[in-house]
Design an enzyme around this catalytic site. Structure first.
Site, mmCIF file in Angstrom:
data_model
loop_
_atom_site.group_PDB
_atom_site.id
_atom_site.type_symbol
_atom_site.label_atom_id
_atom_site.label_comp_id
_atom_site.label_asym_id
_atom_site.label_seq_id
_atom_site.Cartn_x
_atom_site.Cartn_y
_atom_site.Cartn_z
ATOM 1 N N VAL A 262 0.890 -1.159 0.000
ATOM 2 C CA VAL A 262 0.000 0.000 0.000
ATOM 3 C C VAL A 262 0.929 1.209 0.000
ATOM 4 C CG1 VAL A 262 -1.793 1.255 1.251
ATOM 5 C CG2 VAL A 262 -1.810 -1.255 1.229
ATOM 6 N N PRO A 263 1.118 1.851 -1.151
ATOM 7 C CA PRO A 263 2.293 2.712 -1.368
ATOM 8 C C PRO A 263 2.195 4.109 -0.757
ATOM 9 C CG PRO A 263 0.977 2.653 -3.353
ATOM 10 C CD PRO A 263 0.321 1.700 -2.388
ATOM 11 N N CYS A 264 2.262 4.175 0.563
ATOM 12 C CA CYS A 264 2.266 5.475 1.223
ATOM 13 C C CYS A 264 3.531 6.262 0.881
ATOM 14 C CB CYS A 264 2.104 5.331 2.730
ATOM 15 S SG CYS A 264 3.270 4.210 3.519
ATOM 16 N N HIS A 265 4.563 5.577 0.378
ATOM 17 C CA HIS A 265 5.792 6.274 -0.014
ATOM 18 C C HIS A 265 5.571 7.139 -1.253
ATOM 19 C CE1 HIS A 265 5.735 2.343 -2.102
ATOM 20 N NE2 HIS A 265 6.290 3.001 -3.110
ATOM 21 N N ARG A 266 4.452 6.924 -1.968
ATOM 22 C CA ARG A 266 4.158 7.744 -3.151
ATOM 23 C C ARG A 266 3.324 8.971 -2.803
ATOM 24 N NH1 ARG A 266 2.299 2.549 -6.758
ATOM 25 N NH2 ARG A 266 4.254 1.377 -6.542
#
Length: 296
Positions: A262-266
């Site tokens: 779940v790409p919270c880094h984006r």
């Protein structure tokens, strides 16, 4: 720690999984140097000297890990590049829709099918839930993976020696769950998540989200961000119908228990700044740079 565990009173690895001569450890040092000194554009020779490698050796090692040279990676973590990711986000998403790649099923990306666990499971802090966990070597350090019978529920990162702290952090989210150390159960997830050759639309990764209704909506919005692009917190707030809740969206991103997948880094600040990341800004830069290499 209030979380109940079976098999072991505390999370202790049965074997040492710390990789010998880990690429990531050298890469991490280089990324920290780049992150601090990117305005000075450090040369390959300077970076290699800092980590005790030859320029040729570092070039090969870094490119093997990231799919990018150190110079290419340096360009990928600059503020200007982050701004371009934000600017390109909408057109790239529209393009993916035009070629029939709707939702999270997109070129270069991990294919995910997800569901949300009932609100009661979160309110009861995991009571009645059995979570299997295991530690695995990943491109971004040691990965702690947690799964239920319905799919991946947690993924966090830590450096060698911090395994117990990582477990306490994750188990504290659902302290009434029962935890069983079972690396055989978590290994298939580790193999799928970190190997792009296994990212297949016909075999999506099963993910189960355990959080508040608001958090789940934010995490679902994160899944809509294609690899190689980014969104601002205010963009995400608008996407879930809460345009004034960008600060709360940021908090929900910080509480995301399923890192990388779940790409919270984006999710970035409006300026393009990376801002905070629960597992460290160096790791956030590493993930974004690694993804840039996959897209390239």
């Amino acid at each position: 720690m209030n979380a109940r565990t079976q098999m072991k009173p505390v999370p202790v690895l049965e074997r040492d999984i710390t990789p010998q001569g880990s690429d990531y450890e050298i890469v991490r040092q280089v990324i920290e140097k780049i992150s601090l000194d990117y305005r000075d554009q450090p040369s390959l020779e300077e970076l290699a000297a800092d980590v005790g490698e030859t320029p040729t050796g570092l070039q090969k090692l870094f490119t093997r890990w990231a799919g990018l040279s150190p110079k290419g990676f340096l360009q990928a973590v600059t503020l200007d590049h982050a701004r371009r990711l934000l600017e390109s986000g909408a057109p790239l998403l529209e393009a993916s829709m035009e070629v029939g790649m709707s939702g999270p099923a997109r070129l270069h990306d991990l294919f995910v099918t997800h569901e949300a666990m009932s609100p009661g499971a979160y309110k009861n802090r995991g009571e009645g839930l059995t979570i299997n966990y295991g530690y695995h070597v990943s491109p971004f350090g040691i990965a702690l993976i947690m799964v239920t019978d319905r799919g991946l529920a947690g993924l966090s990162f830590n450096d060698p020696g911090d395994e117990k702290a990582a477990f306490d952090d994750m188990a504290g989210r659902w302290p009434n769950a029962t935890y069983i150390e079972d690396m055989a159960a978590t290994l298939p997830y580790a193999q799928r998540i970190f190997d792009p050759s296994r990212w297949r639309a016909d075999q999506p990764l099963r993910v189960v989200m355990i959080g508040t209704d608001f958090q789940v909506r934010v995490w679902e919005a994160l899944l809509s961000i294609p690899m190689g692009t980014a969104r601002t917190y205010s963009d995400l707030a608008g996407q879930i119908g809460e345009p004034k809740a960008s600060r709360a969206v940021g908090a929900a991103c910080g509480a995301n228990p399923i890192s990388f997948v779940v790409p919270c880094h984006r999710a970035l600040a409006k300026s393009g700044a990376l801002t905070g990341y629960h597992w460290g800004l160096t790791r956030k830069r590493a993930i974004l740079g690694w993804e840039a290499g996959q897209v390239a």
